[in-house]
Design a protein around this motif. Structure first.
Motif, PDB file in Angstrom:
ATOM      1  N   MET A  15      -1.008 -15.882 -10.906  1.00 31.83           N
ATOM      2  CA  MET A  15      -0.213 -15.670  -9.687  1.00 31.83           C
ATOM      3  C   MET A  15       0.393 -14.264  -9.688  1.00 31.83           C
ATOM      4  N   ALA A  16       1.078 -13.979 -10.788  1.00 28.30           N
ATOM      5  CA  ALA A  16       1.726 -12.663 -10.855  1.00 28.30           C
ATOM      6  C   ALA A  16       0.664 -11.568 -10.883  1.00 28.30           C
ATOM      7  N   GLU A  17       0.907 -10.522 -10.091  1.00 25.61           N
ATOM      8  CA  GLU A  17      -0.087  -9.457 -10.040  1.00 25.61           C
ATOM      9  C   GLU A  17       0.253  -8.363 -11.033  1.00 25.61           C
ATOM     10  N   LYS A  18      -0.781  -7.674 -11.485  1.00 27.32           N
ATOM     11  CA  LYS A  18      -0.577  -6.576 -12.439  1.00 27.32           C
ATOM     12  C   LYS A  18       0.068  -5.408 -11.729  1.00 27.32           C
ATOM     13  N   LEU A  19       1.028  -4.805 -12.395  1.00 27.88           N
ATOM     14  CA  LEU A  19       1.711  -3.655 -11.826  1.00 27.88           C
ATOM     15  C   LEU A  19       1.638  -2.498 -12.811  1.00 27.88           C
ATOM     16  N   MET A  20       1.541  -1.281 -12.263  1.00 30.48           N
ATOM     17  CA  MET A  20       1.603  -0.110 -13.138  1.00 30.48           C
ATOM     18  C   MET A  20       3.044   0.395 -13.103  1.00 30.48           C
ATOM     19  N   LYS A  21       3.487   1.002 -14.182  1.00 29.51           N
ATOM     20  CA  LYS A  21       4.824   1.592 -14.196  1.00 29.51           C
ATOM     21  C   LYS A  21       4.930   2.575 -13.029  1.00 29.51           C
ATOM     22  N   TYR A  22       6.053   2.551 -12.344  1.00 26.41           N
ATOM     23  CA  TYR A  22       6.179   3.380 -11.150  1.00 26.41           C
ATOM     24  C   TYR A  22       5.942   4.857 -11.447  1.00 26.41           C
ATOM     25  N   ALA A  23       6.546   5.350 -12.540  1.00 25.45           N
ATOM     26  CA  ALA A  23       6.416   6.772 -12.867  1.00 25.45           C
ATOM     27  C   ALA A  23       4.952   7.136 -13.098  1.00 25.45           C
ATOM     28  N   ASP A  24       4.230   6.238 -13.766  1.00 24.18           N
ATOM     29  CA  ASP A  24       2.807   6.505 -14.018  1.00 24.18           C
ATOM     30  C   ASP A  24       2.016   6.458 -12.712  1.00 24.18           C
ATOM     31  N   ALA A  25       2.350   5.486 -11.889  1.00 25.41           N
ATOM     32  CA  ALA A  25       1.617   5.313 -10.633  1.00 25.41           C
ATOM     33  C   ALA A  25       1.728   6.556  -9.757  1.00 25.41           C
ATOM     34  N   VAL A  26       2.964   7.079  -9.602  1.00 22.77           N
ATOM     35  CA  VAL A  26       3.120   8.237  -8.719  1.00 22.77           C
ATOM     36  C   VAL A  26       2.698   9.541  -9.396  1.00 22.77           C
ATOM     37  N   ALA A  27       2.566   9.507 -10.737  1.00 25.99           N
ATOM     38  CA  ALA A  27       2.032  10.689 -11.417  1.00 25.99           C
ATOM     39  C   ALA A  27       0.529  10.782 -11.168  1.00 25.99           C
ATOM     40  N   LYS A  28      -0.090   9.630 -11.112  1.00 25.17           N
ATOM     41  CA  LYS A  28      -1.546   9.596 -10.994  1.00 25.17           C
ATOM     42  C   LYS A  28      -2.014   9.579  -9.538  1.00 25.17           C
ATOM     43  N   TYR A  29      -1.263   8.874  -8.697  1.00 29.96           N
ATOM     44  CA  TYR A  29      -1.689   8.707  -7.300  1.00 29.96           C
ATOM     45  C   TYR A  29      -0.659   9.262  -6.333  1.00 29.96           C
ATOM     46  N   ASP A  30      -1.188   9.689  -5.181  1.00 32.60           N
ATOM     47  CA  ASP A  30      -0.345  10.220  -4.130  1.00 32.60           C
ATOM     48  C   ASP A  30      -0.255   9.152  -3.030  1.00 32.60           C
ATOM     49  N   PRO A  31       0.935   8.618  -2.792  1.00 35.41           N
ATOM     50  CA  PRO A  31       1.028   7.602  -1.738  1.00 35.41           C
ATOM     51  C   PRO A  31       1.052   8.231  -0.333  1.00 35.41           C
ATOM     52  N   VAL A  32       0.361   7.597   0.596  1.00 36.56           N
ATOM     53  CA  VAL A  32       0.469   7.951   2.013  1.00 36.56           C
ATOM     54  C   VAL A  32       0.970   6.689   2.701  1.00 36.56           C
ATOM     55  N   PHE A  33       2.073   6.834   3.424  1.00 38.04           N
ATOM     56  CA  PHE A  33       2.631   5.609   4.011  1.00 38.04           C
ATOM     57  C   PHE A  33       2.956   5.779   5.484  1.00 38.04           C
ATOM     58  N   GLY A  34       3.197   4.653   6.120  1.00 36.58           N
ATOM     59  CA  GLY A  34       3.561   4.670   7.531  1.00 36.58           C
ATOM     60  C   GLY A  34       4.527   3.541   7.793  1.00 36.58           C
ATOM     61  N   LEU A  35       5.385   3.727   8.780  1.00 38.49           N
ATOM     62  CA  LEU A  35       6.353   2.689   9.110  1.00 38.49           C
ATOM     63  C   LEU A  35       6.274   2.387  10.601  1.00 38.49           C
ATOM     64  N   GLU A  36       6.335   1.109  10.919  1.00 37.85           N
ATOM     65  CA  GLU A  36       6.484   0.699  12.310  1.00 37.85           C
ATOM     66  C   GLU A  36       7.823  -0.003  12.392  1.00 37.85           C
ATOM     67  N   VAL A  37       8.797   0.680  12.958  1.00 35.73           N
ATOM     68  CA  VAL A  37      10.141   0.111  13.015  1.00 35.73           C
ATOM     69  C   VAL A  37      10.368  -0.485  14.404  1.00 35.73           C
ATOM     70  N   HIS A  38      10.737  -1.763  14.433  1.00 34.03           N
ATOM     71  CA  HIS A  38      11.049  -2.438  15.699  1.00 34.03           C
ATOM     72  C   HIS A  38      12.555  -2.471  15.879  1.00 34.03           C
ATOM     73  N   VAL A  39      13.013  -1.952  16.991  1.00 35.11           N
ATOM     74  CA  VAL A  39      14.447  -1.962  17.279  1.00 35.11           C
ATOM     75  C   VAL A  39      14.684  -2.800  18.531  1.00 35.11           C
ATOM     76  N   GLU A  40      15.505  -3.830  18.395  1.00 36.13           N
ATOM     77  CA  GLU A  40      15.866  -4.637  19.568  1.00 36.13           C
ATOM     78  C   GLU A  40      16.920  -3.906  20.364  1.00 36.13           C
ATOM     79  N   LEU A  41      16.694  -3.753  21.652  1.00 39.81           N
ATOM     80  CA  LEU A  41      17.669  -3.068  22.498  1.00 39.81           C
ATOM     81  C   LEU A  41      18.750  -4.055  22.940  1.00 39.81           C
ATOM     82  N   CYS A  42      19.986  -3.559  23.059  1.00 38.45           N
ATOM     83  CA  CYS A  42      21.087  -4.474  23.399  1.00 38.45           C
ATOM     84  C   CYS A  42      21.355  -4.465  24.895  1.00 38.45           C
ATOM     85  N   THR A  43      20.295  -4.680  25.670  1.00 37.41           N
ATOM     86  CA  THR A  43      20.478  -4.798  27.121  1.00 37.41           C
ATOM     87  C   THR A  43      21.139  -6.138  27.424  1.00 37.41           C
ATOM     88  N   ASN A  44      21.674  -6.239  28.625  1.00 40.67           N
ATOM     89  CA  ASN A  44      22.309  -7.484  29.058  1.00 40.67           C
ATOM     90  C   ASN A  44      21.256  -8.570  29.282  1.00 40.67           C
TER      91      ASN A  44
END
Lengths: 517, 102, 500
Positions: C1-30
């Motif tokens: 069940m548990a997935e294998k993880l690499m140490k964070y420092a090693d992971a970012v030393a070896k790989y370059d992350p490219v990320f994206g965010l989709e942020v949903h904001v609820e508007l406070c209309t009446n």
């Protein structure tokens, strides 16, 4: 002829005049029609629901109002009853779209057109039959019953609005509302010898009209005279802020145009014959009545020119991409969650929400609806969007341009409404393509949003009604009402009265001599 | 511009049925396959005239949206909202088990 | 069940992350985006519906003007190109919480096009997040899962659906792929979403309460070995609704994907979700063409037109943006970076500003809000705003100190009294009789007694050793029950020493 028969065979505007003069009450009118409905339904089967109690209540309220406050401020048709295609939402009266998936649904709100009818004091007689979700051209695709053509009860009344057309044709109602997405008001009008109008897209609010294909759907009048249709369109038309596609302009003066037309003077009017809507596929009897009617227009002073709309032959194809695409999305909401039918999956299939939806929709939709949904899903899918949906939208532009060019040469355009007269039950049920061809002449107006109407042009060699179609430019509905009323008057002079005089109505024979109480 | 005419197979029809949330029977899928191939054949002709320079039309009457003021109107009562529901519980609509999709 | 993880420092030393965010904001209309149903968080289920938001047959959407205005303001704050003409499109998919089984969103003609947001990182450096679009769409209802453990979807027997939230307006802010953040990827993501929260609050267009779901983010990330190497397959983690969760999701996904790639495995293109209880992301459904949403222009709606003039009008209404405001206040208040950051993190900037407006010094205001009062808020587990003390109260206490009427100790007791609900500062002072003893008679006597009691200290003071002064002050304080003014005491002592 019984007094009742005499009463119901009048035009709606004549009934309205009698109401105002006190010769008849709204209750008497409603009761007379309820009696006809009772007598005619075994032969016609136009109604899915008769709302007798509500209609009588509304009639009484109107009679009271008339007695105490008079008719001031009310439209001319006030107090005249009407039947409603069961595609339009009525508060407290079951609304089904002739589909098992909506069976038993009682809406908690009224469509805008229903609110307007109620405000006008027009009692609602009931809900009329249609092809399921208005998808079909014969009303045979109703999940509940088959409606018969009053001219030959072995034949279809056309569709999808066969119920409204037959009800008006068989004198069960003086007026009705229909919805027209590809010809569903006009083609049944043609096949039943009644008047059917598709107003300019956006001319009548769609709020409360169950959506089939939103960019094509339009509510419109069904009647037995051009003037009645004009008066009814004036009641239901106009801007509605609840419909974003509603045109923010007042209804043009339609009844005035119709009354002007009754003078039968068409000098200065240019009538355009659409070259592409005729010839191959059109019955000779249909073409004959059409050509005679064109000659009549000419005899009243109109100038007849031929116009070409080169993209009309592509309209049917574009329609059968755009319409099912919108259908596939509009009919997604019938999922067994909030209203209507719910069917759980068979044993052995996981009892999940997704499987419930699939089982519900499998059981609740008929073949034609499923066919269109599947086609629409396909047309919108990523791989085919550009080739199909995108191309169809471009054809739509080309059809609009064809109309614009044609209206530079002519004031109104004309064509037969339907290539054939009414066909027999089952004749086209197994051949969708043949069924779709019924709408070849009506579809261009839906794609372009232009107003169009069908009026009776006489009977073909087979003794069945033929429809004559007028088109006018967008937002200029009054332009077609004038020549339509003129042609109607000229034809009725030839016939010695309305075409319905030629209709034998055995279902009326048993009506009591006077049971207006 | 003219791309190949689509040919539907039974599997494709079944897949479209899944997307449409309609549990089509094999019989229905086979019949639809035949019908849709005929229909597709006749409607693919839209591509013949749909040139790149023709703008698409989504809505036949060119209008811009009416933007309504942010003012509340009387909502449906809970009773009215639930009145058509096949199954309800505690003022809510009941869904059978939802799998973790989407 | 548990997935294998690499140490964070090693992971970012070896790989370059490219990320994206989709942020949903609820508007406070009446009211809702497409119908006039009033919106209220926490109402009775299914009572905030019209035929439109319940998706009844025949109902039609009509666009809410305020929602469009709010979205334009957000677009302007994000430096987006605001499109004069935009279009709503249908996103088609079936789900029980969607009343129409399609969402009304925007596709190829969004209201707000490309933009960017500069976000400030912990070390004060600026990172520019490129924005693809910020479009308007409507929210879905809410499912409550019944019969399973902890209301979770797995194992649930059935679900109850409340459509009140259906139709609430959302703005979805979609970034372009964000590159170059490297090991700071989670920090950039966290700072970006916090910056959006601050902006929408400053604009007054959203309550931006993460815990109420007013803001949610979908987090995408993929790895590659360098800027020019081909991008790996990305995962998408849906509906992460805490700032920490967003940061942790990225950390976890970077570690998981790095371990997968390292072992020659394959990253699946799939939808995952963040599990707060296990602090992991879990795989969902593998993306197939089932996610073909069949977008097409909504035929029930027509083009939305926002004129250039109207955009200018909205621009003129824009308040100062949070980052600019903070820079200005930091300068006005003469705070260090650290002090300003603390004030921001404690959500105390507005309170300090109000306290300064009420007459206190910035340093004084900061001392109270980030000191005593913050400790009390933490102890009670509430926000500063929720405590029964106002900016005016704090300014009043500062004034009493400046007037010499309270010393530090009494001031703290006064604030405690206000926090305990004993009333306004003046009332607390009166109630307890807090008073700095500075009148000479009583104080002189107390000092004389203290000197008399401590002859050895007096000797040291005479010899010039001032260290034991504190002991004398302490004795005087005890004798006066803490109400003496320490400065006054020390002055009298010096006078006595000089005289003797």
């Amino acid at each position: 002829m019984s007094a009742q028969e005499e009463l119901v065979k009048q035009s709606a505007s004549d009934m309205a005049a009698q109401l105002r003069s006190g010769q008849v009450s709204s209750r008497e009118l409603v009761q007379a029609h309820l009696d006809v409905i009772e007598a005619a339904e075994p032969s016609i089967d136009a109604f899915l629901q008769v709302s007798a109690d509500q209609a009588l209540e509304q009639a009484d309220a109107f009679d009271q109002h008339l007695a105490h406050e008079g008719a001031e401020g009310l439209p001319e048709l006030a107090g005249v009853p009407i039947a409603i295609k069961d595609m339009i939402v009525t508060k407290g009266i079951p609304t089904t779209a002739a589909s098992k998936i909506l069976e038993g649904w009682v809406p908690p709100y009224d469509a805008t057109v229903i609110k307007k009818l109620k405000a006008a004091g027009m009692p609602i007689l009931g809900k009329t039959n249609l092809d399921e979700f208005a998808q079909g051209s014969s009303t045979e695709h109703s999940a509940f019953k088959t409606t018969h053509n009053p001219w030959d009860t072995e034949r279809v009344p056309g569709g999808s609005g066969g119920g409204s057309a037959s009800a008006v044709g068989a004198f069960e109602a003086p007026l009705a509302l229909g919805t027209d997405t590809g010809g569903s008001i006009r083609q049944p009008g043609s096949l039943t010898g009644t008047v059917g109008v598709k107003p300019t897209y956006g001319g009548v609010s769609r709020f409360g009209a169950i959506a089939m294909a939103s960019s094509l759907d339009q509510i419109g009048p069904v009647s037995r005279s051009v003037l009645d249709a004009a008066l009814l369109q004036e009641v239901i038309g106009g801007y509605d802020r609840r419909d974003s596609t509603s045109i923010p302009k007042p209804v043009p003066p339609l009844a005035q145009a119709a009354r002007q037309g009754q003078n039968r003077d068409l000098k200065g009017l240019k009538v355009g014959l659409v070259k592409e809507l005729g010839g191959e596929g059109y019955q000779p009897g249909v073409e004959a009545r059409f050509n005679e009617a064109v000659s009549l227009l000419e005899s009243m002073g109109a100038e007849v020119v031929q116009v070409s709309c080169p993209h009309f032959p592509y309209a049917l194809a574009a329609y059968y991409i755009i319409m099912p695409s919108e259908v596939s999305s509009n009919l997604a909401r019938y999922d067994g969650m909030r209203y209507g039918l719910r069917v759980m999956p068979p044993e052995g299939v996981p009892q999940t929400a997704a499987n419930m939806m699939a089982a519900t929709r499998e059981a609740g939709f008929g073949d034609e609806v499923k066919r269109r949904i599947i086609l629409g899903i396909y047309a919108l899918s990523a791989g085919y969007y550009d080739a199909w949906y995108g191309s169809a939208q471009k054809v739509r532009t080309l059809v609009i341009r064809d109309f614009e060019k044609a209206f530079e040469q002519a004031d109104v355009l004309v064509s037969p409404t339907s290539p054939t007269t009414a066909f027999r039950f089952g004749e086209k049920m197994d051949d969708p393509l043949a069924m779709y061809l019924n709408d070849v002449a009506t579809i261009p107006a839906n794609l372009a949003g232009t107003p169009a109407m069908s009026i009776p042009a006489g009977l073909s060699d087979d003794g069945l009604p033929v429809g004559f179609q007028f088109f006018a430019p967008q937002m200029r509905d009054e332009v077609m009402y004038r020549p339509a009323a003129a042609l109607e008057a000229a034809l009725e002079e030839q016939w010695g009265g309305p075409i319905s005089k030629k209709l034998s109505t055995p279902w009326l024979d048993g009506l009591a001599q006077d049971s207006t109480k | 511009m003219i791309s190949g005419m689509p040919t539907f197979t039974r599997e494709e029809i079944k897949h479209l049925g899944d997307l449409a949330r309609i549990a089509l029977t094999d019989q229905e899928a086979d019949r639809l396959k035949g019908e849709l191939n005929v229909i597709a054949d006749s409607i693919t002709k839209v591509q013949e005239v749909a040139g790149g320079d023709v703008p698409p039309t989504a809505n036949p009457i060119p209008l811009e949206a009416y933007l309504r003021p942010d003012e509340a109107e009387e909502p449906l009562t809970q009773e009215a909202a639930l009145s058509g529901a096949p199954v309800t519980e505690s003022g809510m609509f009941v869904a059978p088990r939802i799998l973790g999709e989407e | 069940m548990a997935e294998k993880l690499m140490k964070y420092a090693d992971a970012v030393a070896k790989y370059d992350p490219v990320f994206g965010l989709e942020v949903h904001v609820e508007l406070c209309t009446n009211t809702k985006l497409f119908c006039p149903a009033h919106i209220e968080f926490g109402g009775e289920p299914n009572t905030q519906l019209t035929p439109v938001s319940l998706g009844l047959p025949g109902s039609l959407p009509v666009v809410n003007k305020t929602a469009i205005d709010y979205a334009v303001k957000l677009g302007l704050a994000l430096h987006c190109k605001v499109n004069e003409w935009s279009q709503f499109a249908r996103k088609n998919y079936f789900y029980p919480d969607m009343p129409r089984d399609y969402q009304i969103s925007q596709y190829d003609k969004p209201l707000n096009g490309e933009g960017y947001l500069d976000v400030e990182l912990d070390d004060g450096s600026i990172f520019r997040v490129p924005i693809e679009r910020a479009h308007v769409e409507d929210d879905a209802g809410k499912n409550t899962h019944v019969g399973g453990a902890d209301g979770r979807i797995e194992g649930a027997d059935h679900s109850l659906v409340d459509y009140n939230r259906a139709g609430v307006p959302l703005v979805e802010i979609v970034t372009k792929p964000i590159e170059g953040a490297g090991a700071r990827t989670p920090e950039v993501a966290g700072a970006y979403v916090r910056a959006i929260r601050d902006i929408v609050r400053a604009l007054g267009i959203s309550h931006a309460r993460m815990e109420q779901g007013n803001m949610r983010a979908d987090v995408n990330v993929s790895l590659h070995t360098g800027p020019d190497a081909p991008l790996g397959t990305r995962s998408e983690t849906k509906n992460v609704n805490t700032f920490k969760g967003i940061e942790k999701t990225l950390t976890y996904e970077i570690r998981r994907q790095a371990a997968l790639l390292e072992s020659g495995g394959e990253v699946l293109q799939e939808t995952r979700h963040w599990d707060e209880s296990t602090q992991t992301t879990a795989g969902g459904r593998v993306k197939t063409d089932a996610n073909d949403y069949r977008y097409f222009p909504d035929p029930d709606l027509v083009m939305v037109h926002v004129t250039k003039d109207h955009i200018e009008e909205l621009k003129a209404q824009m308040p100062e943006m949070p980052r600019e405001r903070r820079a200005r206040l930091k300068k006005e208040w003469d705070f260090t970076d650290r002090q300003m950051q603390d004030a921001v993190n404690a959500d105390a900037v507005d309170l300090i500003e109000d306290t300064v407006k009420a007459g206190a010094t910035a340093a004084g205001a900061r001392k109270w809000w980030l000191g005593e009062i913050s400790r009390e808020a933490n102890a009670r587990g509430v926000s500063l705003q929720e405590l029964p003390i106002s900016a005016q109260d704090v300014a009043d206490v500062e004034q009493l100190i400046a007037d010499g009427k309270l010393n530090d100790k009494l001031a703290k007791q006064t604030v405690s009294g206000v926090l305990a609900g004993e009333g306004k500062p003046a009332e607390v002072v009166k109630k307890h009789g807090y008073q700095v003893v500075s009148d000479d008679g009583a104080l002189d006597a107390a000092v004389d007694q203290a000197l008399k009691d401590n002859p050895d200290i007096v000797a040291k003071l005479k010899g010039g050793n001032m260290k034991p002064m504190g002991a004398i002050i302490g004795a005087v304080m005890r004798a006066t029950k803490g109400q003496a003014d320490a400065k006054a005491v020390s002055k009298i002592v010096m006078e006595r020493i000089a005289k003797s």
